[in-house]
Design a protein around this motif. Structure first.
Motif, PDB file in Angstrom:
ATOM      1  N   ILE A 157      72.460  37.894  65.413  1.00 30.40           N
ATOM      2  CA  ILE A 157      71.314  37.790  64.488  1.00 30.40           C
ATOM      3  C   ILE A 157      71.345  38.931  63.476  1.00 30.40           C
ATOM      4  O   ILE A 157      71.088  38.723  62.275  1.00 30.40           O
ATOM      5  N   ILE A 158      71.674  40.141  63.918  1.00 32.29           N
ATOM      6  CA  ILE A 158      71.707  41.296  63.019  1.00 32.29           C
ATOM      7  C   ILE A 158      72.747  41.096  61.918  1.00 32.29           C
ATOM      8  O   ILE A 158      72.499  41.385  60.739  1.00 32.29           O
ATOM      9  N   GLU A 159      73.922  40.604  62.298  1.00 33.99           N
ATOM     10  CA  GLU A 159      74.965  40.372  61.290  1.00 33.99           C
ATOM     11  C   GLU A 159      74.493  39.369  60.235  1.00 33.99           C
ATOM     12  O   GLU A 159      74.736  39.540  59.037  1.00 33.99           O
ATOM     13  N   LEU A 160      73.802  38.322  60.680  1.00 34.75           N
ATOM     14  CA  LEU A 160      73.284  37.331  59.734  1.00 34.75           C
ATOM     15  C   LEU A 160      72.197  37.934  58.853  1.00 34.75           C
ATOM     16  O   LEU A 160      72.141  37.677  57.635  1.00 34.75           O
ATOM     17  N   GLU A 167      63.339  44.147  62.542  1.00 30.91           N
ATOM     18  CA  GLU A 167      62.882  43.522  63.782  1.00 30.91           C
ATOM     19  C   GLU A 167      64.061  43.114  64.659  1.00 30.91           C
ATOM     20  O   GLU A 167      64.027  43.263  65.886  1.00 30.91           O
ATOM     21  N   ALA A 168      65.117  42.605  64.018  1.00 29.77           N
ATOM     22  CA  ALA A 168      66.307  42.220  64.783  1.00 29.77           C
ATOM     23  C   ALA A 168      66.961  43.447  65.413  1.00 29.77           C
ATOM     24  O   ALA A 168      67.380  43.410  66.579  1.00 29.77           O
ATOM     25  N   GLU A 169      67.062  44.541  64.628  1.00 27.94           N
ATOM     26  CA  GLU A 169      67.641  45.777  65.162  1.00 27.94           C
ATOM     27  C   GLU A 169      66.750  46.369  66.257  1.00 27.94           C
ATOM     28  O   GLU A 169      67.241  46.931  67.244  1.00 27.94           O
ATOM     29  N   ASN A 170      65.446  46.249  66.070  1.00 31.35           N
ATOM     30  CA  ASN A 170      64.509  46.755  67.074  1.00 31.35           C
ATOM     31  C   ASN A 170      64.619  45.948  68.373  1.00 31.35           C
ATOM     32  O   ASN A 170      64.548  46.507  69.472  1.00 31.35           O
ATOM     33  N   ASN A 171      64.796  44.636  68.232  1.00 32.29           N
ATOM     34  CA  ASN A 171      64.983  43.795  69.423  1.00 32.29           C
ATOM     35  C   ASN A 171      66.242  44.197  70.181  1.00 32.29           C
ATOM     36  O   ASN A 171      66.245  44.264  71.418  1.00 32.29           O
ATOM     37  N   LEU A 172      67.331  44.453  69.425  1.00 33.01           N
ATOM     38  CA  LEU A 172      68.574  44.885  70.060  1.00 33.01           C
ATOM     39  C   LEU A 172      68.378  46.204  70.784  1.00 33.01           C
ATOM     40  O   LEU A 172      68.787  46.363  71.947  1.00 33.01           O
ATOM     41  N   SER A 173      67.729  47.164  70.107  1.00 29.18           N
ATOM     42  CA  SER A 173      67.496  48.473  70.711  1.00 29.18           C
ATOM     43  C   SER A 173      66.622  48.355  71.955  1.00 29.18           C
ATOM     44  O   SER A 173      66.893  48.995  72.985  1.00 29.18           O
ATOM     45  N   ALA A 223      73.870  40.035  73.275  1.00 25.97           N
ATOM     46  CA  ALA A 223      74.934  39.358  72.520  1.00 25.97           C
ATOM     47  C   ALA A 223      74.340  38.531  71.381  1.00 25.97           C
ATOM     48  O   ALA A 223      74.860  38.519  70.258  1.00 25.97           O
ATOM     49  N   THR A 224      73.211  37.853  71.646  1.00 25.94           N
ATOM     50  CA  THR A 224      72.544  37.068  70.606  1.00 25.94           C
ATOM     51  C   THR A 224      71.959  37.978  69.532  1.00 25.94           C
ATOM     52  O   THR A 224      72.029  37.668  68.330  1.00 25.94           O
ATOM     53  N   ASP A 225      71.380  39.106  69.955  1.00 27.74           N
ATOM     54  CA  ASP A 225      70.800  40.059  68.995  1.00 27.74           C
ATOM     55  C   ASP A 225      71.837  40.532  67.992  1.00 27.74           C
ATOM     56  O   ASP A 225      71.561  40.651  66.786  1.00 27.74           O
TER      57      ASP A 225
END
Length: 418
Positions: free
Chosen positions: A359-362, A393-399, A354-356
Motif C-alpha cells: 500500500i505504501i508503494e502505491l 496513514e499507510a506508513e503509520n499503519n505499517l509502523s 506485507a500488505t502495508d
C-alpha cells in the motif's frame, strides 16, 4: 515559520546527539530488583533464619524458676500417738522455690523435620514472590511498546512536516509567478500547525508513559530516552518454562516435608529433667523446717493410639499433592491455548505488514503524481494534503503493525517463560 522550524530542530534533532537508550531486557532486570515486592525475598530469608534458630532451641535445656507460698486449711496429722515420741504438726503456711531443668533427649527427629519444613516453606514463599514479579513483565511490555509506538508516530509526523515545508516553498514560488492560486500556501501552513499539535499531544502522552515505566522499574528515565527495539527468533516448538511450574513442584515438596513431620510427631519423646528446690516443708514432710532438695529423672511421652488422626492427616496431604498436580495440568493447558492464540496473532500481523508495504508503494506513486499536479496548478493544496495524509496513514499503519508484532513476540516469550 522559520522560528517554528528552528524550535522543531532543537526539540527533535539536538537531543538525539546524546540520547540515552534502554532495552526491554534491562527493564525486566530492573523491575525484578527494584520493584517494592522484590524486598520480600530478603525479608523472608531473614525471617526464616530467625524461625530456624528458634526451633533449634528445642534441643537445648529449658530452665524455669518458680516460687510458691500457700496457706492450707488442714495438714497431715498422725491418727495415733506414739509413746515417748512427739511429732510436731506441719505448718499450714508452706513455702517453696524451685529451679527446673528439662532436656529433650530423643524425639525421633522431630526438630530436624520441623527445620526441613521451614526451609521448604522459604523456597515456596520466595518462588511466589518471583512469580508475582514475573507477571509484571506483561505490564512492562504494554508500557514499553506503547512508548515505542509514540516514538515512531513522532518520527512520521516530523517527516510529514518536512515534506510539507519543502512543498510550501514550491507553492510560494508558484504563487509569486502566478502559476498557483493564491491562498494555497495558507492551506499547507494550517496543516503544518495541525501536525505541530499532534506532535505536542504525542510528546505529552509519551512523557506520561515514561513516568509510568520509571515507577515500575525503579529508575528515573529522562523524557529524551530512546527505547531499543528488541529482536526475536521465536521457537514455537520449545516447552513451557514458566516459574509457576517450579512453584507447583516446590509446593509438592513442601507437602512432602509436612508429611515427614507428621510421621515424626508419632515418635516417642524422651525427656530428662532435674529439679532443685528450697522450701518448708521439703521432700521430708515430717521435717517442719526449710530444707534444700533435688529430684532427677526421665520422662517418656508416647501417644500410641490417636484414633488414626495422624494417618488421616497424611492421607489429606497426599490429596493436596493430587490437587496441585491437577492445578499444574490446568495451568499448562491454559498456557498452551494462550500460546496458540498469540502465535496466530503473530502470523496475522506479519501478513498485515506485507500488505502495508505494498500500500505504501502505491501511495507514494499517487503522491508523486499529486505533487506534480500541484506544482503546475492542476489540483489544490487540499487535494495534495489528502494524498499526503493517505501516505502518512499507510506508513503509520505499517509502523503500528511492526510495533504490535514486536509486542506480540515479547508477550509470547513471556507466556512461554523464556
Amino acid at each position: 515559520m522559520k522560528n517554528r522550524t528552528l524550535i522543531l530542530l532543537i526539540l527533535f534533532t539536538i537531543p538525539m546527539l546524546a540520547q540515552e537508550e534502554i532495552s526491554l531486557e534491562k527493564c525486566y532486570n530492573l523491575v525484578t530488583t527494584n520493584y517494592p515486592l522484590a524486598k520480600q525475598h530478603e525479608l523472608l530469608a531473614k525471617q526464616n533464619t530467625l524461625d530456624i534458630e528458634t526451633i533449634k532451641t528445642e534441643k537445648l535445656p529449658s530452665i524455669d524458676l518458680a516460687g510458691q507460698a500457700t496457706y492450707q486449711s488442714d495438714v497431715i496429722e498422725f491418727p495415733f500417738s506414739i509413746p515417748n515420741i512427739t511429732v510436731e504438726p506441719l505448718n499450714k503456711d508452706q513455702y517453696k522455690a524451685t529451679l527446673n531443668v528439662n532436656q529433650l533427649i530423643y524425639a525421633g527427629g522431630l526438630v530436624n523435620a520441623t527445620i526441613d519444613l521451614k526451609k521448604a516453606n522459604l523456597k515456596t514463599q520466595q518462588k511466589e514472590v518471583a512469580v508475582s514479579l514475573y507477571s509484571l513483565k506483561n505490564k512492562i511490555n504494554q508500557v514499553y511498546f506503547s512508548i515505542i509506538l509514540l516514538q515512531e508516530k513522532t518520527a512520521l509526523l516530523t517527516s510529514k512536516i518536512k515534506q510539507l515545508e519543502a512543498k510550501l516553498k514550491e507553492i510560494k514560488a508558484g504563487i509569486k509567478y502566478g502559476i498557483i492560486l493564491p491562498a494555497s500556501d495558507q492551506v499547507l501552513e494550517a496543516e503544518i500547525l495541525k501536525i505541530d499539535q499532534q506532535i505536542l499531544e504525542t510528546d505529552l502522552n509519551r512523557t506520561s508513559l515514561i513516568s509510568t515505566l520509571s515507577s515500575l522499574i525503579g529508575k528515573e528515565l529522562d523524557n529524551t530516552i530512546k527505547l531499543e527495539k528488541p529482536s526475536y527468533n521465536l521457537d514455537f516448538t520449545s516447552n513451557i518454562q514458566r516459574p509457576e511450574l517450579n512453584l507447583f513442584e516446590l509446593r509438592k515438596e513442601q507437602i512432602n516435608k509436612t508429611e515427614a513431620l507428621t510421621k515424626k510427631q508419632k515418635a516417642p519423646k524422651l525427656i530428662g529433667f532435674a529439679q532443685g528446690g528450697y522450701g518448708n516443708p521439703g521432700l521430708n514432710m515430717l521435717d517442719n523446717s526449710f530444707q534444700t532438695y533435688y529430684i532427677v529423672g526421665l520422662k517418656l511421652n508416647w501417644n500410641v493410639f490417636d484414633w488414626n488422626a495422624n494417618k488421616k492427616q497424611r492421607q489429606s496431604l497426599k490429596i493436596n499433592k493430587d490437587i496441585i498436580d491437577t492445578t499444574s495440568e490446568v495451568f499448562k493447558l491454559n498456557t498452551s491455548i494462550e500460546l496458540e492464540q498469540q502465535k496466530s496473532e503473530i502470523e496475522k500481523i506479519t501478513t498485515f505488514i506485507a500488505t502495508d508495504q505494498t500500500i505504501i508503494e502505491l501511495r507514494k506513486k499517487v503522491l508523486a503524481t499529486a505533487a506534480s499536479q500541484l506544482k503546475h496548478g492542476v489540483i489544490t493544496s487540499s487535494a495534495y494534503i489528502t494524498e499526503l495524509t493517505n501516505l502518512y496513514e499507510a506508513e503509520n499503519n505499517l509502523s503500528t503493525h511492526q510495533t504490535q508484532l514486536l509486542m506480540s513476540k515479547a508477550n509470547y516469550q513471556v507466556t512461554k517463560g523464556l
